[in-house]
Design a protein around this motif. Structure first.
Motif, PDB file in Angstrom:
ATOM      1  N   VAL A 132       0.834  -1.202   0.000  1.00 63.59           N
ATOM      2  CA  VAL A 132       0.000   0.000   0.000  1.00 63.59           C
ATOM      3  C   VAL A 132       0.872   1.256   0.000  1.00 63.59           C
ATOM      4  N   GLU A 133       1.944   1.236   0.785  1.00 66.47           N
ATOM      5  CA  GLU A 133       2.840   2.404   0.801  1.00 66.47           C
ATOM      6  C   GLU A 133       3.527   2.609  -0.535  1.00 66.47           C
ATOM      7  N   LEU A 134       3.993   1.524  -1.131  1.00 70.59           N
ATOM      8  CA  LEU A 134       4.706   1.631  -2.399  1.00 70.59           C
ATOM      9  C   LEU A 134       3.789   2.151  -3.503  1.00 70.59           C
ATOM     10  N   LEU A 135       2.575   1.637  -3.574  1.00 65.56           N
ATOM     11  CA  LEU A 135       1.697   1.997  -4.681  1.00 65.56           C
ATOM     12  C   LEU A 135       0.876   3.249  -4.393  1.00 65.56           C
ATOM     13  N   ALA A 136       0.723   3.578  -3.124  1.00 65.15           N
ATOM     14  CA  ALA A 136       0.033   4.807  -2.719  1.00 65.15           C
ATOM     15  C   ALA A 136      -1.366   4.959  -3.325  1.00 65.15           C
ATOM     16  N   ILE A 137      -2.136   3.876  -3.333  1.00 69.87           N
ATOM     17  CA  ILE A 137      -3.561   4.009  -3.657  1.00 69.87           C
ATOM     18  C   ILE A 137      -4.372   3.295  -2.571  1.00 69.87           C
ATOM     19  N   ASP A 138      -5.691   3.559  -2.568  1.00 67.77           N
ATOM     20  CA  ASP A 138      -6.531   3.022  -1.496  1.00 67.77           C
ATOM     21  C   ASP A 138      -6.739   1.517  -1.625  1.00 67.77           C
ATOM     22  N   LEU A 139      -6.604   0.849  -0.522  1.00 73.33           N
ATOM     23  CA  LEU A 139      -6.794  -0.601  -0.472  1.00 73.33           C
ATOM     24  C   LEU A 139      -8.281  -0.909  -0.345  1.00 73.33           C
ATOM     25  N   ILE A 140      -8.757  -1.883  -1.152  1.00 75.42           N
ATOM     26  CA  ILE A 140     -10.165  -2.274  -0.992  1.00 75.42           C
ATOM     27  C   ILE A 140     -10.315  -3.748  -0.626  1.00 75.42           C
ATOM     28  N   GLY A 141      -9.193  -4.506  -0.696  1.00 70.92           N
ATOM     29  CA  GLY A 141      -9.313  -5.911  -0.312  1.00 70.92           C
ATOM     30  C   GLY A 141      -7.979  -6.626  -0.211  1.00 70.92           C
ATOM     31  N   ILE A 142      -7.938  -7.569   0.725  1.00 69.77           N
ATOM     32  CA  ILE A 142      -6.773  -8.449   0.875  1.00 69.77           C
ATOM     33  C   ILE A 142      -7.302  -9.869   0.755  1.00 69.77           C
ATOM     34  N   VAL A 143      -6.841 -10.577  -0.269  1.00 62.69           N
ATOM     35  CA  VAL A 143      -7.323 -11.936  -0.486  1.00 62.69           C
ATOM     36  C   VAL A 143      -6.190 -12.908  -0.193  1.00 62.69           C
ATOM     37  N   PRO A 144      -6.376 -13.812   0.763  1.00 59.83           N
ATOM     38  CA  PRO A 144      -5.291 -14.724   1.076  1.00 59.83           C
ATOM     39  C   PRO A 144      -5.115 -15.809   0.004  1.00 59.83           C
ATOM     40  N   GLU A 145      -3.932 -16.353  -0.067  1.00 58.16           N
ATOM     41  CA  GLU A 145      -3.707 -17.559  -0.866  1.00 58.16           C
ATOM     42  C   GLU A 145      -4.644 -18.626  -0.295  1.00 58.16           C
ATOM     43  N   ASP A 146      -5.363 -19.317  -1.182  1.00 59.11           N
ATOM     44  CA  ASP A 146      -6.375 -20.247  -0.694  1.00 59.11           C
ATOM     45  C   ASP A 146      -6.537 -21.376  -1.702  1.00 59.11           C
ATOM     46  N   GLU A 147      -6.256 -22.599  -1.278  1.00 54.82           N
ATOM     47  CA  GLU A 147      -6.346 -23.709  -2.236  1.00 54.82           C
ATOM     48  C   GLU A 147      -7.785 -23.929  -2.703  1.00 54.82           C
ATOM     49  N   TYR A 148      -8.727 -23.387  -1.954  1.00 60.89           N
ATOM     50  CA  TYR A 148     -10.116 -23.531  -2.362  1.00 60.89           C
ATOM     51  C   TYR A 148     -10.389 -22.827  -3.697  1.00 60.89           C
ATOM     52  N   ILE A 149      -9.565 -21.828  -4.041  1.00 60.84           N
ATOM     53  CA  ILE A 149      -9.714 -21.154  -5.339  1.00 60.84           C
ATOM     54  C   ILE A 149      -9.537 -22.161  -6.470  1.00 60.84           C
ATOM     55  N   ILE A 150      -8.578 -23.043  -6.318  1.00 63.07           N
ATOM     56  CA  ILE A 150      -8.338 -24.047  -7.366  1.00 63.07           C
ATOM     57  C   ILE A 150      -9.496 -25.046  -7.408  1.00 63.07           C
ATOM     58  N   ILE A 151      -9.934 -25.474  -6.233  1.00 60.08           N
ATOM     59  CA  ILE A 151     -11.042 -26.423  -6.171  1.00 60.08           C
ATOM     60  C   ILE A 151     -12.301 -25.804  -6.783  1.00 60.08           C
ATOM     61  N   SER A 152     -12.556 -24.543  -6.438  1.00 63.16           N
ATOM     62  CA  SER A 152     -13.782 -23.908  -6.924  1.00 63.16           C
ATOM     63  C   SER A 152     -13.700 -23.659  -8.428  1.00 63.16           C
ATOM     64  N   THR A 153     -12.478 -23.399  -8.934  1.00 62.67           N
ATOM     65  CA  THR A 153     -12.330 -23.237 -10.379  1.00 62.67           C
ATOM     66  C   THR A 153     -12.521 -24.588 -11.066  1.00 62.67           C
ATOM     67  N   ASN A 154     -12.042 -25.650 -10.450  1.00 63.16           N
ATOM     68  CA  ASN A 154     -12.292 -26.997 -10.985  1.00 63.16           C
ATOM     69  C   ASN A 154     -13.788 -27.240 -11.158  1.00 63.16           C
ATOM     70  N   ARG A 155     -14.552 -26.804 -10.169  1.00 66.83           N
ATOM     71  CA  ARG A 155     -15.985 -27.079 -10.187  1.00 66.83           C
ATOM     72  C   ARG A 155     -16.781 -26.031 -10.970  1.00 66.83           C
ATOM     73  N   GLY A 156     -16.161 -24.899 -11.284  1.00 66.19           N
ATOM     74  CA  GLY A 156     -16.901 -23.829 -11.950  1.00 66.19           C
ATOM     75  C   GLY A 156     -17.914 -23.198 -11.024  1.00 66.19           C
ATOM     76  N   ARG A 157     -17.507 -23.052  -9.761  1.00 63.07           N
ATOM     77  CA  ARG A 157     -18.410 -22.483  -8.756  1.00 63.07           C
ATOM     78  C   ARG A 157     -17.586 -21.523  -7.899  1.00 63.07           C
ATOM     79  N   PRO A 158     -17.692 -20.217  -8.160  1.00 60.63           N
ATOM     80  CA  PRO A 158     -16.817 -19.254  -7.474  1.00 60.63           C
ATOM     81  C   PRO A 158     -16.783 -19.416  -5.954  1.00 60.63           C
ATOM     82  N   ALA A 159     -15.589 -19.249  -5.399  1.00 59.86           N
ATOM     83  CA  ALA A 159     -15.372 -19.439  -3.961  1.00 59.86           C
ATOM     84  C   ALA A 159     -16.234 -18.521  -3.099  1.00 59.86           C
ATOM     85  N   ALA A 160     -16.644 -17.393  -3.669  1.00 62.33           N
ATOM     86  CA  ALA A 160     -17.472 -16.447  -2.907  1.00 62.33           C
ATOM     87  C   ALA A 160     -18.784 -17.086  -2.467  1.00 62.33           C
ATOM     88  N   LEU A 161     -19.187 -18.175  -3.156  1.00 62.38           N
ATOM     89  CA  LEU A 161     -20.447 -18.837  -2.802  1.00 62.38           C
ATOM     90  C   LEU A 161     -20.255 -19.835  -1.669  1.00 62.38           C
TER      91      LEU A 161
END
Ligand SMILES: Nc1ncnc2c1ncn2[C@@H]1O[C@H](COP(=O)(O)OP(=O)(O)O)[C@@H](O)[C@H]1O
Ligand SMILES: [Mg+2]
Lengths: 267, 88
Positions: free
Chosen positions: A192-221
């Motif tokens: 945030v300091e380096l880029l000097a713009i407003d932060l709107i989200g921090i998304v952690p590394e999450d293996e569920y992203i791969i699983i949800s992409t496998n299934r075609g069902r976004p992790a947000a659900l």
């Protein structure tokens, strides 16, 4: 109120634009918003598979622009969320088939009937990027906490500022709190300091992203996915709610300090 | 670095610190569209121009970038040679 257009872009490829678009669009729809997700990555269509809608494509963005079908005919309704639509990219054409003016015209046609239009941008700084940001009201720049991705994000921020698109926000994706605690990854505050713009989200590394992409069902659900939770929070911030950032412990604890002391030189 | 050095509080910079420092420099140069070579050229020419009029400590001249938020600036620090003006 007419729809707001959000474009998700990055300098470096593969940092999570398509994942973020699918998840943010789904999360907004989950919160009762009427949403269209547009895949502006022409020639490298991907948003359809990440959203699990690839089997239902008949027409695409280029068909609409070239007048082979009406806009509504090309829009695919989501299987799970009735207020979510996808406008897929063409797979067999290149970016020059669409112009920035086409994108503005197309989104203007959609604005009265929706709350949000979320655009997935291609990587880089050329025509496809210009197409994706031309109609944007807000631009979400996504990066991972890595040297090359942050550097490229800075380039994009410069370009976006040159276009006088004032409202830019930062999403940090694939953060690994364990690595930050070991002092082996840039922390949120560094980026945030380096880029000097407003932060709107921090998304952690999450293996569920791969699983949800496998299934075609976004992790947000999915309630058990930390990244999914992070995307739902971003959606609520976009909607104007004041949502505190998820507790991701980045500062080293006592055990981390001991480990650092004993482990010696790092690679 | 031995464990004793570390126990005494000396430590080599962590990869996070190195990344942050390197990025700070890279971004300043990217934003200003000025390469280290160009910076050197600027320095040489500034020395040439200024020393035509004033006596300066050539080795002490520093031309650097600083930045605050997204504004970068070029800073030239030019120490004058102490004592009286040299006669040519
Ligand atoms: N938070 C995350 N955790 C784990 N994997 C991720 C995360 N975000 C993205 N990925 C993975 O990174 C890869 C690139 O993501 P993608 O969204 O296709 O990037 P882009 O559209 O910017 O090229 C994909 O394989 C995706 O599953
Ligand atoms: Mg993509």
């Amino acid at each position: 109120m007419p729809a707001r257009v959000l474009t998700i872009t990055s300098g470096k490829g593969g940092v999570g634009k398509t994942t973020a678009t699918a998840n943010l669009a789904s999360a907004l729809a989950l919160h009762g918003q009427r949403v269209v997700a547009i895949d502006a990555d022409i020639g490298l269509r991907n948003l359809d598979v990440v959203m699990g809608l690839e089997n239902r494509i008949v027409y695409d963005l280029v068909d609409v622009v070239e007048g082979r079908c009406r806009l509504r005919q090309a829009m695919i309704r989501d299987k799970r969320l009735s207020e979510l639509y996808l406008l897929p990219a063409a797979q067999t054409r290149d970016k020059t088939a669409v112009s920035p003016e086409d994108m503005v015209r197309l989104t203007d046609e959609l604005r009265p009937e929706f709350d949000f239009i979320v655009i997935d941008s291609p990587a880089g700084i050329e025509r496809g990027f210009k197409n994706a940001i031309a109609p944007a009201d807000e631009i979400l720049i996504i990066t991972t906490p890595e040297v090359s991705a942050v550097r490229d994000a800075d380039r994009i921020i410069g370009l976006v500022e040159a276009e006088e698109k004032e409202t830019t926000y930062l999403i940090i994706n694939r953060l690994r709190p364990d690595m930050v605690r070991r002092e082996d990854m840039l922390a949120t505050s560094d980026v945030v300091e380096l880029l000097a713009i407003d932060l709107i989200g921090i998304v952690p590394e999450d293996e569920y992203i791969i699983i949800s992409t496998n299934r075609g069902r976004p992790a947000a659900l999915d309630n058990s996915s930390p990244a999914g939770q992070a995307f739902r929070n971003i959606a609520r911030r976009v909607m104007g709610e004041d949502v505190p950032f998820m507790a991701i412990r980045e500062s080293p604890g006592f055990l981390d300090r001991i480990a650092r002391l004993v482990r010696g030189r790092r690679i | 670095m031995s464990i004793w050095d570390r126990l005494r509080g000396k430590r080599e910079p962590t990869s996070r610190q190195v990344a942050r420092q390197r990025l700070q420099l890279v971004l300043v140069h990217d934003r200003a569209k000025v390469s280290p070579q160009l910076l050197q050229t600027l320095k040489d020419e500034i020395i040439a121009v200024i020393s035509r009029h004033v006596d300066i400590d050539r080795d002490g001249v520093e031309v650097t970038f600083t930045q605050s938020k997204r504004q970068s600036r070029l800073v030239a620090d030019i120490p004058l040679q102490g004592g009286s003006r040299r006669q040519k």
